[in-house]
Design a protein around this motif. Structure first.
Motif, short mmCIF file in Angstrom:
data_model
loop_
_atom_site.label_atom_id
_atom_site.label_comp_id
_atom_site.label_asym_id
_atom_site.label_seq_id
_atom_site.Cartn_x
_atom_site.Cartn_y
_atom_site.Cartn_z
N LEU A 167 0.81 -1.26 0.14
CA LEU A 167 -0.07 -0.15 0.15
C LEU A 167 0.97 1.09 -0.10
O LEU A 167 0.37 2.23 -0.56
N GLU A 168 1.64 1.07 0.82
CA GLU A 168 2.86 2.41 1.10
C GLU A 168 3.22 2.52 -1.04
O GLU A 168 3.53 4.16 -0.45
N GLU A 169 3.94 1.47 -1.06
CA GLU A 169 4.83 1.69 -2.08
C GLU A 169 4.07 2.60 -3.37
O GLU A 169 4.38 3.11 -3.69
N ARG A 170 2.47 1.80 -3.34
CA ARG A 170 1.53 2.44 -3.98
C ARG A 170 1.51 3.51 -4.04
O ARG A 170 0.59 4.39 -4.54
N GLY A 171 1.65 4.21 -2.73
CA GLY A 171 0.99 5.44 -2.66
C GLY A 171 -0.35 5.75 -1.91
O GLY A 171 -0.57 6.69 -2.33
N TYR A 172 -0.78 4.54 -1.31
CA TYR A 172 -2.36 4.65 -0.53
C TYR A 172 -1.89 5.03 0.44
O TYR A 172 -2.50 5.54 1.38
N ILE A 173 -0.47 5.49 0.97
CA ILE A 173 -0.52 5.89 2.76
C ILE A 173 0.34 6.38 3.58
O ILE A 173 1.72 7.40 2.12
N TYR A 174 -0.24 7.80 3.53
CA TYR A 174 0.81 9.16 4.33
C TYR A 174 0.73 9.08 5.61
O TYR A 174 -0.56 8.44 5.72
N LYS A 175 1.14 10.07 5.87
CA LYS A 175 1.43 10.70 7.53
C LYS A 175 0.61 11.51 7.28
O LYS A 175 0.72 12.93 6.38
N GLY A 176 -0.47 11.62 8.57
CA GLY A 176 -1.31 13.08 8.52
C GLY A 176 -1.86 12.97 10.47
O GLY A 176 -0.94 12.34 10.85
N LYS A 177 -2.89 13.89 10.65
CA LYS A 177 -3.22 13.91 12.12
C LYS A 177 -4.79 13.84 12.06
O LYS A 177 -5.75 13.86 11.04
N TYR A 178 -5.28 12.83 13.00
CA TYR A 178 -6.83 12.31 12.92
C TYR A 178 -7.36 13.91 14.49
O TYR A 178 -6.67 13.23 15.54
N SER A 179 -8.36 13.96 14.48
CA SER A 179 -8.87 14.73 15.16
C SER A 179 -10.14 13.95 15.19
O SER A 179 -11.20 14.09 14.19
N GLY A 180 -10.94 13.44 15.68
CA GLY A 180 -12.84 12.91 15.99
C GLY A 180 -12.64 12.02 17.16
O GLY A 180 -12.31 11.45 18.11
N ASN A 223 -0.76 9.63 12.73
CA ASN A 223 -0.93 8.38 12.35
C ASN A 223 -0.90 8.66 11.35
O ASN A 223 -0.68 9.11 10.32
N TYR A 224 -0.94 6.87 10.35
CA TYR A 224 -1.28 7.08 9.35
C TYR A 224 -1.95 6.55 8.64
O TYR A 224 -3.07 6.03 9.28
N LYS A 225 -2.33 7.86 7.16
CA LYS A 225 -3.34 7.63 6.81
C LYS A 225 -3.70 6.74 5.75
O LYS A 225 -2.40 6.42 4.58
N PHE A 226 -4.64 5.97 5.40
CA PHE A 226 -5.36 5.40 4.03
C PHE A 226 -6.22 5.90 2.95
O PHE A 226 -7.42 6.55 3.97
N ARG A 227 -5.55 5.77 1.74
CA ARG A 227 -6.77 6.77 0.97
C ARG A 227 -7.54 7.03 0.55
O ARG A 227 -7.67 6.24 -1.28
N LEU A 228 -8.79 6.02 1.48
CA LEU A 228 -9.59 5.65 0.99
C LEU A 228 -11.23 6.59 0.32
O LEU A 228 -12.10 6.22 -0.73
N LEU A 258 -20.54 5.07 1.74
CA LEU A 258 -20.03 5.37 -0.27
C LEU A 258 -20.11 6.30 -0.19
O LEU A 258 -18.65 7.36 -0.57
N ASP A 259 -20.63 7.64 0.25
CA ASP A 259 -21.04 9.22 -0.45
C ASP A 259 -20.44 9.91 0.74
O ASP A 259 -19.52 11.40 0.09
N ASP A 260 -19.93 9.01 2.02
CA ASP A 260 -19.52 10.01 2.61
C ASP A 260 -17.92 9.68 3.37
O ASP A 260 -17.42 9.59 3.98
N LEU A 261 -17.04 8.71 2.19
CA LEU A 261 -16.11 8.56 2.41
C LEU A 261 -14.75 9.89 2.52
O LEU A 261 -14.91 10.39 2.21
N GLU A 262 -14.26 9.58 3.72
CA GLU A 262 -12.94 10.16 4.21
C GLU A 262 -12.13 9.25 4.01
O GLU A 262 -12.04 7.65 4.50
N ASP A 263 -10.52 9.67 4.26
CA ASP A 263 -9.46 8.70 4.70
C ASP A 263 -9.28 8.66 5.85
O ASP A 263 -9.67 8.74 6.54
N LEU A 264 -8.77 7.27 6.38
CA LEU A 264 -8.90 6.27 6.88
C LEU A 264 -7.57 6.19 7.78
O LEU A 264 -6.80 5.58 7.07
N SER A 265 -7.08 6.38 9.30
CA SER A 265 -6.85 6.62 10.09
C SER A 265 -6.11 4.44 10.71
O SER A 265 -7.04 4.00 10.39
#
Length: 580
Positions: A167-180, A223-228, A258-265
């Motif tokens: 997933l990381e090699e294909r660019g689907y994981i990035y470092k981000g911040k989760y608040s929720g 944390n690390y996030k997935f481009r969901l 599916l209409d409200d998908l957000e990137d997933l921690s």
């Protein structure tokens, strides 16, 4: 015909990616026949045509249960999930498919660590203890798994790391911040739309998860996030196939998500969730327990070794409705991102309730499957679970109702018919008559009705199994056996036995033969649902193992191939009537 899975090698995918790299983001192909296989930071989505994936539906069949969370021991809902998956697997095996059935235990997360502390055990010791209870549950109820996986195994950690790296090699994981909001009970991040405010205060303890009522905690962390969010169109495309999710009642709920998908921690700081698999390149984070858990389906068949392709993608994944989002949204998106084909079908079922209330420890109404096995017998409880439940709604556990069903159907209708055929006044020698002449000899209306029902039973039950209407398959069998009992009563074999007339002797033989043939076919059809008792019946009637396929549900008078059998060595009670 679709190309084989083996044809889709890593080099083949790379060749497609080299061609696809020239596509712009705006030229994305959106059709049912494409899946995303690569993502880089520069090029968000690229595709390989679906016909370069396999269609392993003919012989290799992969069936899964969800892995069971070890924060507590098994209850009857776990047993139902396991025996449902086992029934699907056994039916496919009878059709001639090579079947792999996977089950196991999910052993990471805060809840597991807390449960271990409460039990005064080390976390590894606790996990092993509870995992063994789930294995015992499978063994008790004849769940014949090919592999029992534990997420604390080293092979699984290696598979999770490999999958993460893909997933990381294909660019689907990035470092981000989760608040929720986060639900510890469900080990899941919760969107604002799923939060209920219980009163006018703003304390986090007053916020609950709308789906379960469990308390939420406010979380802010890196944390690390997935481009969901980039998979909305792809998932909608996947769901255009109505067979992807059964029954269809759950379809609209998933599509609304599916209409409200957000990137997933997909990670938690190690200091918050230490009992988990660390991320491959950053030990300060651990892998989100649901990403870890879902990868088990790959680990179980050998991933990342190429041997996993023999059974990939899963044919049917059995899940409960409480974990539908994880399997219908997160899971296929993870797989698409990794360049893997999603499951062919998710089979979702409702919950088991007690007096129409959801089971919970606080209510004190959790039913252990081991307790139920003592009340109903292991065979009887498995039969009751599959006989009573329907996929699209919750089922209600009732000991009294279970006893009535088992006594009426297994003891009185099936078991008593066998006993009558071996009664001293009918067949004292214990002869297992093998004549197929009953079709020409028995001309009564009820006998002809019995023969017709028998001729139609196999195909009728097959359609019910294919639609997962197990209760209808049982209905068809019991209805036929009711007719057989009526036929037995009509011809009065106890009178025929007293007669020295040749025609009476042939009629007696034909009546018993038709009864035995009805029981043989019934036992074969019930085998996926009731494997131990059905196997005992078939052994008793001396049916060879080679004659226990679905093809053998055709009555012998149609195939013209009688089975050589000898007199029964002893009489046997196949299901003892239950007492209140």
């Amino acid at each position: 015909m679709l190309e084989s899975r083996e044809a889709t090698s890593a080099s083949t995918i790379e060749q497609y990616n080299e061609v696809a790299v020239h596509l712009s983001k705006s030229s994305r192909i959106q059709s049912l026949w494409t899946f995303p296989v690569l993502m880089t930071t520069q090029t968000p989505q690229l595709y390989v045509r679906r016909n370069n994936f396999s269609d392993n539906a003919v012989k290799n069949t992969y069936i899964t249960t969800p892995i069971f969370y070890v924060n507590a021991g098994p209850h009857i809902g776990h047993a139902y999930t396991a025996v449902l998956a086992d029934t699907v697997a056994r039916f496919n095996s009878m059709l001639g498919h090579s079947v792999f059935l996977s089950t196991g235990t999910d052993e990471h997360g805060t809840k597991v660590q807390n449960a271990a502390n409460n039990a005064n055990l080390s976390t590894p010791e606790y996990c092993t203890q509870i995992s063994r209870e789930f294995q015992e549950m499978c063994n008790t109820f004849q769940v014949s798994y090919s592999n029992f996986i534990r997420t604390t195994e080293e092979r699984h950690r290696e598979a999770v790391h490999y999958f993460w790296n893909r997933l990381e090699e294909r660019g689907y994981i990035y470092k981000g911040k989760y608040s929720g909001w986060y639900s510890v009970s469900e080990e899941t991040f919760v969107s604002n739309k799923e939060v209920l405010q219980n009163d006018s205060t703003t304390e986090s303890s007053d916020k609950t998860f709308s789906q379960t009522g469990h308390v939420l905690e406010w979380t802010e962390e890196d944390n690390y996030k997935f481009r969901l969010s980039s998979f909305k169109d792809d998932l909608k495309c996947w769901f255009q196939d109505e067979n992807v999710l059964k029954p269809t009642i759950y379809r609209n709920k998933v599509i609304s998500w599916l209409d409200d998908l957000e990137d997933l921690s997909i990670s938690r700081p190690s200091k918050r969730v230490p009992w988990a698999i660390s991320t491959p390149s950053d030990e300060s984070h651990t892998v989100y327990v649901w990403l870890d858990a879902l990868v088990n389906y790959l680990t179980s068949v050998g991933y990342p070794d190429d041997s996993f392709k023999k059974f990939w993608p899963p044919t049917v994944q059995v899940i409960g409705k409480d974990i539908l989002k994880f399997h219908s949204v997160y899971w296929p998106a993870f797989l698409m991102a990794a360049g893997l084909e999603p499951p062919k079908q998710l089979l979702c079922h409702g919950h088991w309730t007690v007096k129409d209330k959801k089971m919970s420890k606080s209510k004190g109404n959790v039913i252990s499957p081991f307790t139920a096995a003592k009340d109903f017998t292991a065979d009887g409880f498995r039969y009751f679970l599959l006989r009573e439940a329907v996929l699209h709604a919750d089922a209600n556990y009732s000991m009294l109702k279970g006893q009535r069903i088992l006594n009426a159907e297994l003891a009185d209708t099936l078991g008593n018919l066998i006993n009558r055929c071996f009664g001293n006044g009918v067949n004292p020698e214990g002869i297992i008559y093998n004549s197929v002449e009953y079709k020409t000899i028995l001309r009564s209306e009820v006998a002809l009705k019995n023969i017709k029902a028998l001729e139609e039973l196999g195909e009728k039950a097959k359609k019910h199994y294919e639609e997962y209407h197990l209760h209808h398959a049982v209905d068809a069998v019991i209805s036929t056996l009711h007719i057989t009992n009526q036929m037995f009563n009509h011809h009065k074999p106890w009178y025929l036995k007293k007669s020295e007339n040749f025609d009476s002797a042939k009629e007696l033989e034909s009546v018993i033969s038709l009864c035995f043939e009805s029981v043989r076919v019934a036992a074969l059809i019930l085998y996926p649902i009731l494997p131990r008792l059905s196997s005992d019946l078939l052994d008793f009637f001396q049916i060879p193992q080679t004659n226990r396929t679905w093809e053998d549900t055709k009555p012998l008078h149609l195939t013209g191939v009688p089975i050589e059998r000898t007199p029964a060595l002893s009489k046997k009670l196949f299901f003892k009537k239950l007492q209140n």
